[in-house]
Design a protein around this motif. Structure first.
Motif, PDB file in Angstrom:
ATOM      1  N   THR A 325     -11.081   9.607  -4.863  1.00 18.97           N
ATOM      2  CA  THR A 325     -11.772   8.244  -5.034  1.00 18.97           C
ATOM      3  C   THR A 325     -12.777   8.228  -3.967  1.00 18.97           C
ATOM      4  O   THR A 325     -13.969   7.545  -4.471  1.00 18.97           O
ATOM      5  CB  THR A 325     -10.842   7.352  -4.475  1.00 18.97           C
ATOM      6  OG1 THR A 325      -9.502   7.444  -5.312  1.00 18.97           O
ATOM      7  CG2 THR A 325     -11.290   5.704  -4.534  1.00 18.97           C
ATOM      8  N   LEU A 326     -12.939   8.769  -2.831  1.00 16.08           N
ATOM      9  CA  LEU A 326     -14.257   8.527  -2.065  1.00 16.08           C
ATOM     10  C   LEU A 326     -15.514   9.168  -2.771  1.00 16.08           C
ATOM     11  O   LEU A 326     -16.520   8.416  -2.748  1.00 16.08           O
ATOM     12  CB  LEU A 326     -13.844   9.196  -0.528  1.00 16.08           C
ATOM     13  CG  LEU A 326     -15.106   9.360   0.171  1.00 16.08           C
ATOM     14  CD1 LEU A 326     -15.378   7.733   0.498  1.00 16.08           C
ATOM     15  CD2 LEU A 326     -14.789   9.789   1.562  1.00 16.08           C
ATOM     16  N   PRO A 327     -15.414  10.316  -3.286  1.00 19.81           N
ATOM     17  CA  PRO A 327     -16.472  10.772  -4.101  1.00 19.81           C
ATOM     18  C   PRO A 327     -17.181   9.876  -5.344  1.00 19.81           C
ATOM     19  O   PRO A 327     -18.268   9.625  -5.661  1.00 19.81           O
ATOM     20  CB  PRO A 327     -16.195  12.279  -4.781  1.00 19.81           C
ATOM     21  CG  PRO A 327     -14.856  12.170  -4.705  1.00 19.81           C
ATOM     22  CD  PRO A 327     -14.441  11.456  -3.612  1.00 19.81           C
ATOM     23  N   GLY A 449      -6.369  14.390  10.234  1.00 14.95           N
ATOM     24  CA  GLY A 449      -7.491  14.208  10.828  1.00 14.95           C
ATOM     25  C   GLY A 449      -8.544  15.138  10.067  1.00 14.95           C
ATOM     26  O   GLY A 449      -9.493  15.013   9.723  1.00 14.95           O
ATOM     27  N   LEU A 450      -7.834  16.477   9.997  1.00 16.79           N
ATOM     28  CA  LEU A 450      -8.633  17.447   9.552  1.00 16.79           C
ATOM     29  C   LEU A 450      -8.799  17.320   7.964  1.00 16.79           C
ATOM     30  O   LEU A 450      -9.980  17.749   7.597  1.00 16.79           O
ATOM     31  CB  LEU A 450      -7.919  19.061   9.727  1.00 16.79           C
ATOM     32  CG  LEU A 450      -8.680  20.012   9.274  1.00 16.79           C
ATOM     33  CD1 LEU A 450     -10.179  20.309   9.977  1.00 16.79           C
ATOM     34  CD2 LEU A 450      -7.672  21.618   9.640  1.00 16.79           C
ATOM     35  N   PHE A 451      -7.966  16.953   7.276  1.00 14.56           N
ATOM     36  CA  PHE A 451      -8.085  16.571   5.895  1.00 14.56           C
ATOM     37  C   PHE A 451      -9.062  15.722   5.714  1.00 14.56           C
ATOM     38  O   PHE A 451     -10.040  16.017   4.634  1.00 14.56           O
ATOM     39  CB  PHE A 451      -6.879  16.115   5.336  1.00 14.56           C
ATOM     40  CG  PHE A 451      -6.803  15.675   3.837  1.00 14.56           C
ATOM     41  CD1 PHE A 451      -7.035  16.523   2.761  1.00 14.56           C
ATOM     42  CD2 PHE A 451      -6.715  14.399   3.520  1.00 14.56           C
ATOM     43  CE1 PHE A 451      -7.084  16.335   1.422  1.00 14.56           C
ATOM     44  CE2 PHE A 451      -6.947  13.919   2.258  1.00 14.56           C
ATOM     45  CZ  PHE A 451      -6.844  15.133   1.123  1.00 14.56           C
ATOM     46  N   ALA A 452      -9.219  14.512   6.483  1.00  9.95           N
ATOM     47  CA  ALA A 452     -10.289  13.463   6.011  1.00  9.95           C
ATOM     48  C   ALA A 452     -11.648  13.854   6.596  1.00  9.95           C
ATOM     49  O   ALA A 452     -12.602  13.679   5.812  1.00  9.95           O
ATOM     50  CB  ALA A 452      -9.810  12.284   6.935  1.00  9.95           C
ATOM     51  N   LEU A 453     -11.412  14.795   7.640  1.00 14.65           N
ATOM     52  CA  LEU A 453     -13.002  15.533   8.004  1.00 14.65           C
ATOM     53  C   LEU A 453     -13.563  16.418   6.870  1.00 14.65           C
ATOM     54  O   LEU A 453     -14.893  16.169   6.513  1.00 14.65           O
ATOM     55  CB  LEU A 453     -12.798  16.328   9.230  1.00 14.65           C
ATOM     56  CG  LEU A 453     -14.176  16.807   9.858  1.00 14.65           C
ATOM     57  CD1 LEU A 453     -14.795  15.520  10.246  1.00 14.65           C
ATOM     58  CD2 LEU A 453     -13.808  17.621  11.241  1.00 14.65           C
ATOM     59  N   ARG A 454     -12.787  17.167   6.268  1.00  9.77           N
ATOM     60  CA  ARG A 454     -13.171  18.093   5.218  1.00  9.77           C
ATOM     61  C   ARG A 454     -13.594  17.108   3.815  1.00  9.77           C
ATOM     62  O   ARG A 454     -14.873  17.285   3.508  1.00  9.77           O
ATOM     63  CB  ARG A 454     -12.106  18.881   4.839  1.00  9.77           C
ATOM     64  CG  ARG A 454     -11.797  20.042   5.723  1.00  9.77           C
ATOM     65  CD  ARG A 454     -10.441  20.840   5.344  1.00  9.77           C
ATOM     66  NE  ARG A 454     -10.124  22.012   6.146  1.00  9.77           N
ATOM     67  CZ  ARG A 454      -9.158  22.663   6.395  1.00  9.77           C
ATOM     68  NH1 ARG A 454      -8.026  21.929   5.883  1.00  9.77           N
ATOM     69  NH2 ARG A 454      -9.041  23.812   6.988  1.00  9.77           N
ATOM     70  N   VAL A 455     -12.938  15.976   3.702  1.00  4.01           N
ATOM     71  CA  VAL A 455     -13.329  15.231   2.517  1.00  4.01           C
ATOM     72  C   VAL A 455     -14.645  14.496   2.730  1.00  4.01           C
ATOM     73  O   VAL A 455     -15.481  14.501   1.869  1.00  4.01           O
ATOM     74  CB  VAL A 455     -12.179  14.586   1.939  1.00  4.01           C
ATOM     75  CG1 VAL A 455     -12.888  13.190   1.316  1.00  4.01           C
ATOM     76  CG2 VAL A 455     -11.105  15.123   1.495  1.00  4.01           C
ATOM     77  N   ALA A 456     -14.749  13.911   4.006  1.00  3.05           N
ATOM     78  CA  ALA A 456     -15.968  13.457   4.424  1.00  3.05           C
ATOM     79  C   ALA A 456     -17.295  14.409   4.303  1.00  3.05           C
ATOM     80  O   ALA A 456     -18.144  13.986   3.837  1.00  3.05           O
ATOM     81  CB  ALA A 456     -15.903  12.698   5.679  1.00  3.05           C
ATOM     82  N   GLY A 457     -16.990  15.541   4.743  1.00  2.00           N
ATOM     83  CA  GLY A 457     -18.272  16.397   4.940  1.00  2.00           C
ATOM     84  C   GLY A 457     -18.634  16.551   3.419  1.00  2.00           C
ATOM     85  O   GLY A 457     -19.815  16.786   3.382  1.00  2.00           O
TER      86      GLY A 457
END
Length: 518
Positions: A325-327, A449-457
């Motif tokens: 959804t974020l993209p 946390g790591l999952f969200a960071l990867r998606v955000a990047g």
């Protein structure tokens, strides 16, 4: 059952429906533009849709599906069949009465929804023509609840295509006939809606018959009294009360927004409609699929008291929501004009309509994460047969949304309405999540946390690429080159999608983790 495979099946079939819907909306925009006649149709079509979302896909489904799944899990198929017959009988009688009242009260309904319409009388006529659609869709919702509980997701997911087929056929073939006979061609769309509704109902019959689940509807008063006496009917009605209130909150917000839009400018209702259709594309592909798959499976897990499976399914749904959804939200925010121009800027749909619709679409982009997350989080309450908590949250969000309308609309016009909806959806999703965490029924798995960071990047790079394409290609200026513009859009979206998942893979994210079973 593999949840990802089931959700992918629903998403793929929903994609077919959404593509057909975009073809439909492109044709309607080209034939009729965004004027008084299309405003009238969109309002008239919204009235049965409001009732459909309120009673059919809304409160009824939210009360019926968990009860159906729990009855099958605990009491077996015989008791479940008896429940289906009783519910179908009561529902059929209620729908006949509702349709009669709705047709008679069409002027009042149009006035409540959009008193400022330029073509008020046309909206009344089309409301009367289309109101029986609510009856057809309510029976379709009953059928879909049964088929989804039996894990037959294909037919319910594909059914909406037939509505689009009906409207497309009416636009292309019926509207020119009406025009030649001096009748406003916009009325062809109302005929197309009813034809599509009949097709949607008809396709459910063989699917239910193959499972031996075709409801036996009692047409006599004695059969109605017998069905009314079934304890499951009363249990569903008891749970529908809070669910009706909860779903009606969203519909009240839609009514208020349509009313406000009808007074902003001629075409404002249509600008919002076309923006809503584009927003519904990702919302349907993921949000509908998640809700359809998760609700019966969560209800079954609740029925067998499997708390860990319950929590894990919610966690799976939320991670998949963030990943996909974020993209899409970023695309609606930084790439709206390209999407609107490519899909709708044809015939009577002008460059000004593109700009106005793009502004509304950006407001939806702000809240897309919340709009889809609700489809994951709300079933976490409904599967526990808790309809009250989402209602309380929805009422608070309605008040907050209208307060935001009062702030945004004077400065942003119609776009302020979608921005308020988007921010309200984020608030709604946040409160639902907080409630599930507080109850302890959802326990996030490690690694968020790591999952969200990867998606955000990955999304930062995706957004930069879309922003570059948005400013370096004259999407509105390509009006006379539809094929070239469509090719550019397809190429840009394909490249950024490949880049997004490529960056995720390079960062070490294993997408196979989403192939969990229930």
């Amino acid at each position: 059952m593999n949840l990802l495979r089931a959700a992918s099946t629903v998403s793929l079939l929903t994609l077919i429906s959404r593509v057909a819907g975009l073809v439909r909306d492109t044709l309607v925009a080209s034939y009729f533009g965004a004027g008084a006649a299309t405003d009238a149709f969109n309002v008239a079509f919204r009235i049965p849709n409001l009732f459909r979302r309120l009673f059919a896909e809304g409160a009824f489904s939210l009360a019926f599906v968990p009860m159906l799944a729990a009855t099958r899990e605990r009491e077996g198929d015989v008791a479940t069949h008896a429940l289906v017959d009783a519910v179908a009988t009561v529902l059929a009688w209620v729908l006949v009465a509702t349709c009669i009242v709705g047709v008679a009260a069409a002027p009042l309904l149009v006035w409540v929804l959009a008193a400022g319409l330029a073509d008020f009388d046309g909206a009344v006529v089309m409301t009367r023509l289309m109101f029986p659609y609510i009856g057809l869709m309510s029976m379709v919702a009953l059928s879909a609840g049964i088929l989804n509980t039996w894990r037959r997701f294909a037919v319910p997911a594909l059914t909406p295509v037939l509505l689009n087929v009906g409207i497309i056929s009416a636009t292309v073939f019926v509207s020119p006939l009406l025009k030649r006979h001096g009748i406003d061609p916009i009325y062809a769309l109302a005929a197309g809606v009813m034809a599509g509704g009949l097709l949607q109902g008809a396709i459910q019959i063989p699917a239910l018959a193959r499972l031996g689940l075709l409801p036996r509807i009692g047409l006599s008063r004695a059969r109605l009294r017998q069905a009314w006496a079934h304890p499951g009917v009363h249990a569903i009605l008891a749970r529908m009360g809070p669910a009706v209130l909860g779903v009606s909150v969203a519909q009240i917000s839609a009514i208020i927004n349509t009313q406000i839009a009808s007074h902003i400018a001629v075409g404002a209702v249509s600008w919002l409609y076309y923006a809503d259709r584009l927003m519904e594309f990702p919302a349907g592909l993921l949000g509908v699929a998640m809700g359809v798959v998760l609700l019966p499976q969560l209800a079954a897990a609740q029925g067998r008291r499997d708390d860990q499976a319950y929590s894990d399914m919610l966690d799976w749904g939320l991670r998949l929501t963030l990943l996909l959804t974020l993209p899409c939200a970023i695309a609606l925010l930084v790439f709206p004009q390209a999407l609107v121009a490519t899909l709708f800027e044809h015939g009577a749909f002008t460059a000004e309509d593109v700009v106005k619709t793009s502004h509304a679409l950006m407001g939806y982009g702000v809240g897309l994460m919340g709009l889809i997350a609700i489809k994951v989080l709300a079933p976490g309450f409904y599967a526990r047969q808790d309809t009250r908590t989402p209602v309380k949250i929805a009422i608070g969000v309605l008040i907050a949304t209208q307060a935001m309308n009062a702030v945004f609309v004077p400065f942003l016009g119609h776009a302020g309405l979608t921005l308020a909806i988007g921010l309200g959806a984020i608030l709604n999703a946040g409160l639902l999540l907080a409630g599930l965490l507080r109850l302890g029924v959802y326990r996030p798995r490690p690694g968020w946390g790591l999952f969200a960071l990867r998606v955000a990047g990955a999304c930062v790079l995706l957004g930069a690429a879309l922003a570059f394409a948005s400013t370096h290609i004259d999407w509105v200026g390509l009006r006379g080159h539809a094929a070239q513009r469509a090719a550019w859009l397809a190429a840009v979206l394909a490249v950024v999608a490949a880049g997004y998942f490529g960056v995720l893979a390079a960062s070490g994210l294993d997408l196979r983790q989403f192939g969990r079973r229930a």
